[in-house]
Write a protein that holds these residues in place. Structure first.
Motif, short mmCIF file in Angstrom:
data_model
loop_
_atom_site.label_atom_id
_atom_site.label_comp_id
_atom_site.label_asym_id
_atom_site.label_seq_id
_atom_site.Cartn_x
_atom_site.Cartn_y
_atom_site.Cartn_z
N ILE A 100 0.85 -1.19 0.00
CA ILE A 100 0.00 0.00 0.00
C ILE A 100 0.88 1.24 0.00
O ILE A 100 2.03 1.19 0.44
N PRO A 101 0.37 2.37 -0.49
CA PRO A 101 1.14 3.62 -0.43
C PRO A 101 1.21 4.11 1.01
O PRO A 101 0.24 4.02 1.76
N VAL A 102 2.37 4.62 1.42
CA VAL A 102 2.56 5.02 2.81
C VAL A 102 2.96 6.50 2.93
O VAL A 102 3.42 6.92 3.99
N THR A 103 2.81 7.26 1.85
CA THR A 103 3.14 8.68 1.93
C THR A 103 2.03 9.46 2.63
O THR A 103 2.26 10.59 3.08
N GLY A 104 0.84 8.88 2.72
CA GLY A 104 -0.26 9.55 3.39
C GLY A 104 -0.89 10.62 2.51
O GLY A 104 -0.41 10.94 1.42
N ILE A 105 -1.98 11.19 3.00
CA ILE A 105 -2.68 12.26 2.30
C ILE A 105 -3.01 13.38 3.28
O ILE A 105 -3.00 13.18 4.50
N ARG A 106 -3.29 14.55 2.73
CA ARG A 106 -3.75 15.67 3.55
C ARG A 106 -5.26 15.78 3.41
O ARG A 106 -5.80 15.66 2.32
N LEU A 107 -5.93 16.01 4.53
CA LEU A 107 -7.39 16.13 4.55
C LEU A 107 -7.79 17.58 4.80
O LEU A 107 -7.10 18.31 5.52
N ASP A 108 -8.91 17.97 4.21
CA ASP A 108 -9.39 19.33 4.45
C ASP A 108 -10.07 19.42 5.81
O ASP A 108 -10.38 18.41 6.46
N GLU A 109 -10.30 20.64 6.23
CA GLU A 109 -10.85 20.87 7.57
C GLU A 109 -12.22 20.21 7.74
O GLU A 109 -12.51 19.60 8.79
N GLU A 110 -13.07 20.30 6.73
CA GLU A 110 -14.41 19.73 6.83
C GLU A 110 -14.36 18.22 7.06
O GLU A 110 -15.07 17.68 7.92
N THR A 111 -13.50 17.52 6.31
CA THR A 111 -13.38 16.07 6.47
C THR A 111 -12.84 15.73 7.85
O THR A 111 -13.33 14.80 8.52
N LEU A 112 -11.81 16.45 8.30
CA LEU A 112 -11.24 16.19 9.62
C LEU A 112 -12.28 16.37 10.73
O LEU A 112 -12.34 15.57 11.67
N ARG A 113 -13.09 17.40 10.62
CA ARG A 113 -14.13 17.61 11.63
C ARG A 113 -15.16 16.47 11.60
O ARG A 113 -15.60 16.00 12.65
N LYS A 114 -15.53 16.04 10.39
CA LYS A 114 -16.55 15.00 10.27
C LYS A 114 -16.09 13.68 10.87
O LYS A 114 -16.90 12.93 11.41
N ILE A 115 -14.80 13.38 10.76
CA ILE A 115 -14.32 12.11 11.29
C ILE A 115 -13.82 12.25 12.73
O ILE A 115 -13.27 11.31 13.30
N GLY A 116 -14.03 13.40 13.32
CA GLY A 116 -13.78 13.57 14.75
C GLY A 116 -12.35 13.87 15.14
O GLY A 116 -11.96 13.60 16.28
N VAL A 117 -11.54 14.39 14.21
CA VAL A 117 -10.16 14.75 14.54
C VAL A 117 -10.14 16.17 15.06
O VAL A 117 -10.29 17.13 14.30
N ARG A 118 -9.98 16.31 16.37
CA ARG A 118 -9.98 17.64 16.97
C ARG A 118 -8.62 18.31 16.80
O ARG A 118 -7.59 17.65 16.85
N GLY A 119 -8.64 19.62 16.56
CA GLY A 119 -7.39 20.33 16.37
C GLY A 119 -7.60 21.82 16.42
O GLY A 119 -8.69 22.31 16.74
N ASN A 120 -6.55 22.53 16.08
CA ASN A 120 -6.60 23.99 16.06
C ASN A 120 -6.84 24.42 14.62
O ASN A 120 -5.92 24.50 13.83
N TYR A 121 -8.09 24.70 14.28
CA TYR A 121 -8.47 25.09 12.93
C TYR A 121 -8.97 26.54 12.96
O TYR A 121 -9.91 26.87 13.68
N ARG A 122 -8.31 27.38 12.19
CA ARG A 122 -8.73 28.79 12.08
C ARG A 122 -8.88 29.44 13.46
O ARG A 122 -9.87 30.08 13.78
N GLY A 123 -7.88 29.21 14.30
CA GLY A 123 -7.89 29.85 15.61
C GLY A 123 -8.81 29.19 16.60
O GLY A 123 -9.22 29.80 17.58
#
Length: 240
Positions: free
Chosen positions: A208-231
């Motif tokens: 499988i590819p192991v370089t990973g991908i970047r996710l947009d803010e909307e997707t991250l929020r939907k899957i429950g990844v909490r973080g510092n987004y836009r302050g």
């Protein structure tokens, strides 16, 4: 899905895409979604107008077989169901994957996306993983992230930050902007394994590819990844 024709041009050092719509858009809906009738953001994709490919037809029926085996339902029933979903999604357009079809490669990809999304939603296993999919591995990885499915075994996934994007022991993930980091969806067992043998060996082992991908803010929020987004931290505005 609304069809349109587009023209690209440059003026005064800026690039523009002029879109001609086939039908009048619902302005009330646009205002509800974007807050304005004058300006909105669009996702667009370059249409491949070539005739739908035989390999797309083979993939469609291979995926139907996977679903039919999993739910023990007739393949003809599934075909009619997804063709109906395609009509609804495209506002009444018909599709065919026969040898004499007038449907395009892009049309067939829309149909395949509906089938693939159904399989992720209902946890139907893919017989050959990402190798079956009509698009590149990154699309498969994105769908796995979106549905929190391990890209190796299909079990419930955690989000692994690939090397170079790791947060570090003791780091507070809720204070990180995860849109700037590359991730992979892995179950707990495979998550521990990749961190013990590292990505290169992990990728060679599971193909499988192991370089990973970047996710947009909307997707991250939907899957429950909490973080510092836009302050924001923990999904709440930071007091300033």
């Amino acid at each position: 899905m609304q069809r349109s024709r587009s023209k690209y041009f440059e003026r005064n050092g800026k690039s523009y895409l002029l879109v001609e719509l086939d039908q009048q858009p619902n302005l009330d809906h646009i205002e509800t979604v974007s807050g304005s009738r004058d300006q909105l953001y669009l996702d667009w994709e370059l249409a491949d107008t070539r005739k739908a490919r035989p390999q797309q037809r083979r993939l469609f029926f291979a995926l139907l077989n996977d679903i039919a085996d999993y739910f023990v339902v007739p393949q003809d029933f599934l075909k009619a169901m997804f063709y109906g979903q395609y009509r609804e999604y495209t506002n009444g357009n018909e599709i065919s994957l026969s040898d004499t079809t007038e449907s395009s490669v892009s049309d067939a990809n829309v149909l395949l996306d509906l089938v693939i999304d159904f399989m992720f939603t209902w946890r139907v296993p893919f017989k050959r993983g990402y190798e079956q999919l009509p698009r590149e591995e990154r699309y498969y990885m994105y769908q796995c992230c979106r549905h929190r499915v391990c890209c190796v075994c299909g079990k419930r996934a955690e989000i692994h930050h690939v090397t170079g994007s790791t947060i570090g022991i003791g780091g507070d993930r809720t204070k990180v902007d995860h849109t700037e980091r590359y991730v992979m969806p892995l179950c707990h067992i495979h998550h521990m394994e990749v961190e013990s043998i590292h990505e290169e060996a992990f990728g060679e082992k599971y193909h499988i590819p192991v370089t990973g991908i970047r996710l947009d803010e909307e997707t991250l929020r939907k899957i429950g990844v909490r973080g510092n987004y836009r302050g924001e931290t923990n999904g709440k505005p930071v007091n300033k």
